[in-house]
Design an enzyme around this catalytic site. Structure first.
Site, PDB file in Angstrom:
ATOM      1  N   TYR A 435       0.818  -1.223   0.000  1.00 12.42           N
ATOM      2  CA  TYR A 435       0.000   0.000   0.000  1.00 12.42           C
ATOM      3  C   TYR A 435       0.848   1.268   0.000  1.00 12.42           C
ATOM      4  O   TYR A 435       2.058   1.225   0.200  1.00 12.42           O
ATOM      5  CB  TYR A 435      -1.054  -0.002   1.092  1.00 12.42           C
ATOM      6  CG  TYR A 435      -0.692  -0.118   2.549  1.00 12.42           C
ATOM      7  CD1 TYR A 435       0.578   0.093   3.046  1.00 12.42           C
ATOM      8  CD2 TYR A 435      -1.701  -0.449   3.461  1.00 12.42           C
ATOM      9  CE1 TYR A 435       0.854   0.002   4.400  1.00 12.42           C
ATOM     10  CE2 TYR A 435      -1.439  -0.551   4.821  1.00 12.42           C
ATOM     11  CZ  TYR A 435      -0.154  -0.322   5.283  1.00 12.42           C
ATOM     12  OH  TYR A 435       0.094  -0.414   6.623  1.00 12.42           O
ATOM     13  N   GLU A 436       0.184   2.389  -0.289  1.00 17.32           N
ATOM     14  CA  GLU A 436       0.835   3.695  -0.472  1.00 17.32           C
ATOM     15  C   GLU A 436       1.837   3.676  -1.620  1.00 17.32           C
ATOM     16  O   GLU A 436       2.864   4.354  -1.576  1.00 17.32           O
ATOM     17  CB  GLU A 436       1.514   4.152   0.820  1.00 17.32           C
ATOM     18  CG  GLU A 436       0.565   4.405   1.961  1.00 17.32           C
ATOM     19  CD  GLU A 436      -0.519   5.420   1.633  1.00 17.32           C
ATOM     20  OE1 GLU A 436      -0.291   6.271   0.752  1.00 17.32           O
ATOM     21  OE2 GLU A 436      -1.593   5.338   2.245  1.00 17.32           O
ATOM     22  N   GLY A 437       1.526   2.920  -2.655  1.00 15.94           N
ATOM     23  CA  GLY A 437       2.417   2.804  -3.806  1.00 15.94           C
ATOM     24  C   GLY A 437       3.305   1.595  -3.645  1.00 15.94           C
ATOM     25  O   GLY A 437       4.144   1.539  -2.739  1.00 15.94           O
TER      26      GLY A 437
END
Length: 589
Positions: A435-437
């Site tokens: 997550y978050e890239g």
């Protein structure tokens, strides 16, 4: 589940001895009164809270999980009470502006508290972490009216935050976002769409949940240039600040996940709900990146925290578990005597302590970027933060996950069952790489964007700092071997950096093919730099150094001789180019 002990000695060593934070804080307006002693006392209290309140409900929260009943999200037993204690203790506004009720402490203090939250109870830590990121985005981009209406309650912890980015067909590629927003006569907007993977999307711990949602206006251009950001509260807010009617912000379902079971990861439906524009129309991605970049650093620290928690369990177990004869021993002894067990523990330890040092370094640069009176210092700091953000997010979570697996391995069969908590650390750590890239995207960001940032100034600045430390290390007998190993690794990194920016591998295909290997190589060299810095500090302290500090010299030697050489093979892999990856036709897979 074994106890958690906050690594306060290491944190204090970094703040006082390695980075002398008081010297930096003394020239930053608003932080002049923050001493290393004050920071240490805050961290001590945070460590006590995390160990005494959050760690005891970590495993039980994982086993119970959050649940959705008739549209209402219920968090596990003890979470609501823990959150109230967290808010009552003032932790929700630790680094928030004083004008909105926060304590205004530096990011450097906040990020070490974030590590403790992640180590003791990651599912819980996501609630305040996301709220702070949302508040920072609102502070940076929203109108003054929205700031005044929402920030005091969010800083106080009465309201929490969430961000609605991902859709079923728009994950990493936000140009595919389909959620819409239409203007209303009163200046607000009607927001419609569905988002998935929304951490802290809804829960029963706070009065309101403030969603920051990406959506498109009717006349928006295609792609990422046509995305706007909207503030959509779960409950509408009256002019006097009290809660009004329920907004059309609803939970469709909870995601069924590998880990972080206590954290409600929601499918959120925005069913013609009312929202307010944050920032400029069609510039929503720019505003959202304020939150996303802060969260990426927070996610990196999650990898560090979980690795440290796993190490603590593994080290304690290894010193108590009697099994097998170590080489040269006449009878069975503790497994800490076995070379392979020591290698696993040292690998974990050499990551966590170097990563913690990089965390403090990066946070100090963030504080300079925010508050330093000299614009040139702010610019230099901003460049270093931009360069290091993907390294911290991806490097810490890659190495952090590997560390939790090693911690599980130290316990053998006991690591695979729930009793010792190691299998939960492995499951929880896995999401941080996604997550978050995703970490692959972080690596592309580093190579394709950050190496060329400002004409390459940030990476040149960083490599020059490493070179300077190597020169210092060559003058100190106890540090020469570490300095020599780092010098060899740095030379390889500089060579590869040149190939990727101006040389044989400078085209986009080659850069992308090299990205993940390059990020790992960059992280290893960075860790080596910080181990050399810590070695020099311990040597300079002489007899004043504690036994805990003196052992850092040996850990640095382990890292430089057993882990850092991996950077050389990574350089060789990168130089092989994209051909081995692209030669096979897609149909052949």
């Amino acid at each position: 589940m074994p106890d958690y002990t906050a690594p306060l000695d290491d944190m204090t060593f970094l703040l006082q001895d390695v980075f002398d934070v008081e010297k930096t804080f003394s020239v930053l307006p608003g932080y002049e009164e923050v001493s290393a002693e004050l920071a240490a006392s805050v961290l001590e209290e945070a460590g006590r809270f995390c160990a005494g309140v959050l760690r005891p409900i970590n495993q039980s929260g994982d086993e119970e999980g959050s649940r959705l009943d008739n549209g209402v999200v219920h968090t596990p037993k003890g979470f609501k009470e823990a959150y109230k204690a967290f808010v009552d203790g003032g932790w929700s506004g630790l680094s928030s502006p004083t004008e909105y009720g926060g304590q205004g402490l530096p990011r450097t203090v906040q990020i070490l508290v974030d590590e403790m939250l992640s180590a003791s109870n990651l599912s819980f830590g996501l609630f305040p972490g996301l709220s702070r990121g949302a508040a920072e985005a609102i502070e940076a981009h929203a109108s003054q009216a929205l700031k005044d209406q929402y920030l005091p309650k969010m800083v106080a912890g009465a309201w929490t935050g969430a961000m609605g980015l991902t859709e079923g067909t728009a994950g990493s590629d936000l140009s595919l976002v389909k959620a819409t927003a239409k203007p209303r006569d009163d200046g607000s907007y009607t927001v419609t769409g569905s988002k998935i993977f929304i951490s802290s999307g809804d829960h029963d711990m706070a009065e309101n949940v403030i969603h920051l949602v990406l959506a498109r206006l009717p006349d928006a251009p295609p792609g990422t240039k046509g995305i706007s950001l909207f503030l959509c509260p779960k409950y509408l807010v009256n002019d006097d600040g009290s809660l009004g009617a329920r907004n059309a912000v609803n939970v469709g379902s909870l995601e069924h996940k590998m880990g972080i079971h206590a954290q409600p990861t929601c499918v959120m439906n925005y069913d013609d709900c009312q929202g307010w524009l944050v920032g400029e129309a069609n510039r929503g991605l720019n505003a959202m990146f304020t939150m996303m970049n802060a969260e990426r650093l927070f996610v990196g620290v999650q990898g560090l925290g979980l690795a440290d928690a796993s190490y603590q369990t593994a080290a304690n177990y290894a010193k108590e578990r009697k099994q097998g004869r170590a080489p040269g021993a006449k009878e069975s002894g503790m497994i800490i005597a076995h070379p392979d067990v020591r290698k696993m523990l040292l690998t974990m330890l050499s990551f966590t302590e170097a990563a913690r040092a990089l965390t403090v370094f990066a946070a100090l640069e963030m504080d300079k970027e925010t508050a330093h009176p000299d614009p040139e210092v702010r610019k230099r700091a901003a460049g270093l933060v931009a360069l290091l953000t993907p390294v911290i997010k991806a490097g810490f979570t890659d190495f952090g996950f590997e560390a939790t697996v090693l911690g599980q391995q130290v316990l053998g069969g006991h690591g695979y069952i729930r009793e010792w908590g190691q299998e939960q650390f492995v499951r929880d750590a896995r999401i941080a790489m996604i997550y978050e890239g995703t970490n692959g995207i972080q690596a592309q960001d580093l190579v394709v964007r950050k190496l060329g940032l400002d004409g390459g100034a940030p990476v040149r600045t960083f490599l020059a700092m490493v070179t300077e430390t190597i020169a210092e290390g060559r003058q100190v007998a106890a540090a020469r071997d570490t300095a020599a190993a780092l010098d060899e690794a740095l030379e390889a990194l500089e060579s590869v950096t040149t190939r990727l920016t101006t040389g044989a591998n400078a085209d986009p295909l080659e850069q992308n093919a090299a990205a993940t290997d390059y990020l790992r190589m960059f992280a290893l060299v960075t860790f080596g730099w910080l181990w050399l810095r810590m070695t020099l500090v311990v040597v300079a302290k002489g007899d004043a150094a504690t036994p805990h500090e003196k052992r850092k010299i040996e850990i640095a030697r382990f890292f430089s001789s057993r882990i850092l050489p991996q950077s050389l093979s990574l350089g060789s892999q990168i130089c092989s180019g994209s051909a081995p990856l692209m030669a096979i036709a897609s149909e052949a897979f």
